[in-house]
Design a protein around this motif. Structure first.
Motif, PDB file in Angstrom:
ATOM      1  N   GLN A   3       0.839  -1.195   0.015  1.00 27.79           N
ATOM      2  CA  GLN A   3       0.103  -0.014   0.082  1.00 27.79           C
ATOM      3  C   GLN A   3       0.940   1.313  -0.046  1.00 27.79           C
ATOM      4  OE1 GLN A   3       0.087   2.240   2.725  1.00 27.79           O
ATOM      5  NE2 GLN A   3      -2.116   2.955   2.973  1.00 27.79           N
ATOM      6  N   ARG A   4       0.424   2.313  -0.840  1.00 29.59           N
ATOM      7  CA  ARG A   4       1.106   3.469  -0.456  1.00 29.59           C
ATOM      8  C   ARG A   4       0.289   4.632  -0.811  1.00 29.59           C
ATOM      9  NH1 ARG A   4       2.490   6.006  -5.516  1.00 29.59           N
ATOM     10  NH2 ARG A   4       1.770   5.085  -7.383  1.00 29.59           N
ATOM     11  N   THR A   5       0.530   5.773   0.039  1.00 32.00           N
ATOM     12  CA  THR A   5      -0.388   7.039  -0.059  1.00 32.00           C
ATOM     13  C   THR A   5       0.525   8.183  -0.623  1.00 32.00           C
ATOM     14  OG1 THR A   5      -0.099   7.576   2.179  1.00 32.00           O
ATOM     15  CG2 THR A   5      -1.949   6.244   1.631  1.00 32.00           C
ATOM     16  N   TRP A   6      -0.265   9.197  -1.193  1.00 29.63           N
ATOM     17  CA  TRP A   6       0.533  10.435  -1.482  1.00 29.63           C
ATOM     18  C   TRP A   6      -0.498  11.641  -1.178  1.00 29.63           C
ATOM     19  CZ3 TRP A   6      -0.991   6.482  -4.880  1.00 29.63           C
ATOM     20  CH2 TRP A   6      -2.122   6.827  -5.733  1.00 29.63           C
ATOM     21  N   SER A   7       0.189  12.654  -1.411  1.00 29.95           N
ATOM     22  CA  SER A   7      -0.546  13.976  -0.882  1.00 29.95           C
ATOM     23  C   SER A   7      -1.220  14.224  -2.316  1.00 29.95           C
ATOM     24  CB  SER A   7       0.568  15.072  -0.458  1.00 29.95           C
ATOM     25  OG  SER A   7      -0.377  16.328  -0.572  1.00 29.95           O
ATOM     26  N   LEU A   8      -2.374  14.860  -1.955  1.00 31.87           N
ATOM     27  CA  LEU A   8      -3.147  15.202  -3.163  1.00 31.87           C
ATOM     28  C   LEU A   8      -2.982  16.757  -3.499  1.00 31.87           C
ATOM     29  CD1 LEU A   8      -6.876  13.530  -2.913  1.00 31.87           C
ATOM     30  CD2 LEU A   8      -4.884  13.004  -4.320  1.00 31.87           C
ATOM     31  N   ASP A   9      -2.143  17.383  -2.494  1.00 34.66           N
ATOM     32  CA  ASP A   9      -1.544  18.886  -2.987  1.00 34.66           C
ATOM     33  C   ASP A   9      -0.673  18.758  -3.856  1.00 34.66           C
ATOM     34  OD1 ASP A   9      -3.196  19.804  -0.794  1.00 34.66           O
ATOM     35  OD2 ASP A   9      -1.803  19.904   0.619  1.00 34.66           O
ATOM     36  N   ASP A  10       0.429  17.966  -3.678  1.00 30.81           N
ATOM     37  CA  ASP A  10       1.623  18.121  -4.382  1.00 30.81           C
ATOM     38  C   ASP A  10       2.265  16.806  -4.827  1.00 30.81           C
ATOM     39  OD1 ASP A  10       2.545  17.310  -1.909  1.00 30.81           O
ATOM     40  OD2 ASP A  10       3.969  18.699  -1.714  1.00 30.81           O
ATOM     41  N   GLY A  11       1.434  15.666  -4.682  1.00 27.78           N
ATOM     42  CA  GLY A  11       1.997  14.030  -5.201  1.00 27.78           C
ATOM     43  C   GLY A  11       3.067  13.660  -4.328  1.00 27.78           C
ATOM     44  N   ARG A  12       3.657  14.228  -3.211  1.00 29.20           N
ATOM     45  CA  ARG A  12       4.810  13.892  -2.729  1.00 29.20           C
ATOM     46  C   ARG A  12       4.283  12.665  -1.640  1.00 29.20           C
ATOM     47  NH1 ARG A  12       2.328  17.445   0.699  1.00 29.20           N
ATOM     48  NH2 ARG A  12       2.384  16.870   2.837  1.00 29.20           N
ATOM     49  N   PRO A  13       5.128  11.645  -1.669  1.00 31.85           N
ATOM     50  CA  PRO A  13       4.611  10.386  -0.836  1.00 31.85           C
ATOM     51  C   PRO A  13       4.402  10.371   0.373  1.00 31.85           C
ATOM     52  CG  PRO A  13       6.990  10.110  -1.697  1.00 31.85           C
ATOM     53  CD  PRO A  13       6.317  11.458  -2.239  1.00 31.85           C
ATOM     54  N   LEU A  14       3.396   9.674   1.149  1.00 28.95           N
ATOM     55  CA  LEU A  14       3.254   9.992   2.631  1.00 28.95           C
ATOM     56  C   LEU A  14       3.471   8.803   3.274  1.00 28.95           C
ATOM     57  CD1 LEU A  14      -0.270  11.956   2.234  1.00 28.95           C
ATOM     58  CD2 LEU A  14       2.043  12.621   2.670  1.00 28.95           C
ATOM     59  N   HIS A  15       2.624   7.949   2.975  1.00 28.93           N
ATOM     60  CA  HIS A  15       2.828   6.659   3.905  1.00 28.93           C
ATOM     61  C   HIS A  15       3.014   5.623   2.882  1.00 28.93           C
ATOM     62  CE1 HIS A  15       2.628   4.086   7.462  1.00 28.93           C
ATOM     63  NE2 HIS A  15       1.801   3.419   6.998  1.00 28.93           N
ATOM     64  N   GLY A  16       3.463   4.152   3.465  1.00 30.40           N
ATOM     65  CA  GLY A  16       3.436   2.857   2.917  1.00 30.40           C
ATOM     66  C   GLY A  16       3.330   1.931   3.813  1.00 30.40           C
ATOM     67  N   GLU A  17       2.826   0.788   3.316  1.00 29.36           N
ATOM     68  CA  GLU A  17       3.087  -0.384   4.281  1.00 29.36           C
ATOM     69  C   GLU A  17       3.033  -1.696   3.480  1.00 29.36           C
ATOM     70  OE1 GLU A  17      -0.189   0.751   6.902  1.00 29.36           O
ATOM     71  OE2 GLU A  17      -1.537  -0.806   6.017  1.00 29.36           O
ATOM     72  N   SER A  18       3.658  -2.614   4.007  1.00 35.66           N
ATOM     73  CA  SER A  18       3.511  -4.025   3.488  1.00 35.66           C
ATOM     74  C   SER A  18       3.368  -5.099   4.245  1.00 35.66           C
ATOM     75  CB  SER A  18       4.666  -4.205   2.282  1.00 35.66           C
ATOM     76  OG  SER A  18       6.056  -4.234   3.088  1.00 35.66           O
ATOM     77  N   GLY A  19       2.870  -6.335   3.738  1.00 41.40           N
ATOM     78  CA  GLY A  19       2.688  -7.250   4.803  1.00 41.40           C
ATOM     79  C   GLY A  19       1.782  -8.558   4.057  1.00 41.40           C
ATOM     80  N   PHE A  20       1.217  -9.191   4.867  1.00 44.49           N
ATOM     81  CA  PHE A  20       0.438 -10.641   4.473  1.00 44.49           C
ATOM     82  C   PHE A  20      -1.007 -10.681   5.129  1.00 44.49           C
ATOM     83  CE2 PHE A  20       5.048 -10.958   3.726  1.00 44.49           C
ATOM     84  CZ  PHE A  20       4.991 -11.584   2.417  1.00 44.49           C
ATOM     85  N   TRP A  21      -1.855 -11.097   4.468  1.00 39.95           N
ATOM     86  CA  TRP A  21      -3.111 -11.576   4.869  1.00 39.95           C
ATOM     87  C   TRP A  21      -3.078 -13.044   5.320  1.00 39.95           C
ATOM     88  CZ3 TRP A  21      -7.138  -7.985   6.005  1.00 39.95           C
ATOM     89  CH2 TRP A  21      -7.089  -6.642   5.767  1.00 39.95           C
TER      90      TRP A  21
END
Lengths: 159, 159
Positions: free
Chosen positions: B54-72
């Protein structure tokens, strides 16, 4: 591939970046030796960490064996931190030291889900020279003392 | 895309598979509201777990915000387990229940690296209807009680 600049705090780990493919051998006192293929991918988004995914498969029949994913961090220029999720239901924190392009890590903390069977203690010794990455992994698990478990050699195939 | 069959133990979570893209809003008592874009990828290799990034980015300027990874993982048909690594140096175990195509999870264990600042307690409520995924995430962090933090809606864009 163009993209953001590598964050200076993580730059000393930049030698890990790329896609790596290779083969390894697994050993353990309780099982037969086995041969595996492996792919490692390390990337970044310009923030002070590297993203990491890894998967292995049997060289016998191509069936998937293991996989893990997580993030690399660096503090103080040489203190390496690796946080990993394992599909076995275990999460792991490993910490250690960077020396040139070699990294020595040991498990410092773990947590697990209700159904996860066992938690392993691992050490990882990783050496990168140009486009070749070699590692030795030792494991204490299933009541056995820390011992050699995995040894592999991979080649960088792309950025 | 052809590939291995979904393992029957994880089949009830098959509705999570795919690439998802959407937007969300973040809130917290200590910060200004913010809007973010998000991509989630869930895949499998035929073994009894799903891989997750998963990754997220700011809708203001596109800069990366958070990310995470793993398993279900899934046990007993309805007990959901999620193991996650966060780039903040935290690993998290979350567990909960599956009901139809809704999942309610809460953090059950965490561990962190030496340099990680704080460990958060999270709850995640995820609802999938056809090709739409919505979630609400509550967070207790920085000394604040559990409260709404993230709400997003994503659309499945591919298998």
């Amino acid at each position: 591939m163009s993209g953001p600049e590598l964050h200076p705090d993580i730059a000393p780990l930049g030698f890990l970046l790329g896609s790596w493919i290779g083969e390894g051998t697994g050993y353990y006192s309780t099982i037969e030796d086995f041969a595996y293929g492996e792919e490692i991918r390390v990337s970044h988004v310009g923030k002070p960490f590297l993203s990491y995914t890894q998967r292995t498969w049997s060289l016998d029949d191509g069936r998937p064996l293991h996989g893990e994913s997580g993030f690399w961090r660096l503090t103080g220029g040489t203190h390496v931190e690796l946080v990993i999720a394992h599909p076995t239901g275990v999460v792991e924190v490993a910490e250690g030291e960077l020396s040139g392009t070699s990294i020595a890590l040991a498990t410092t903390a773990t947590a697990k889900t209700q159904s996860a069977k066992d938690v392993e203690q691992l050490t990882r010794d990783i050496r990168v020279r140009h486009d070749e990455l070699a590692y030795d992994l030792h494991m204490a698990a299933v009541g056995q003392p820390l011992q050699p478990h995995l040894r592999a050699r991979l080649t960088r195939t792309g950025a």
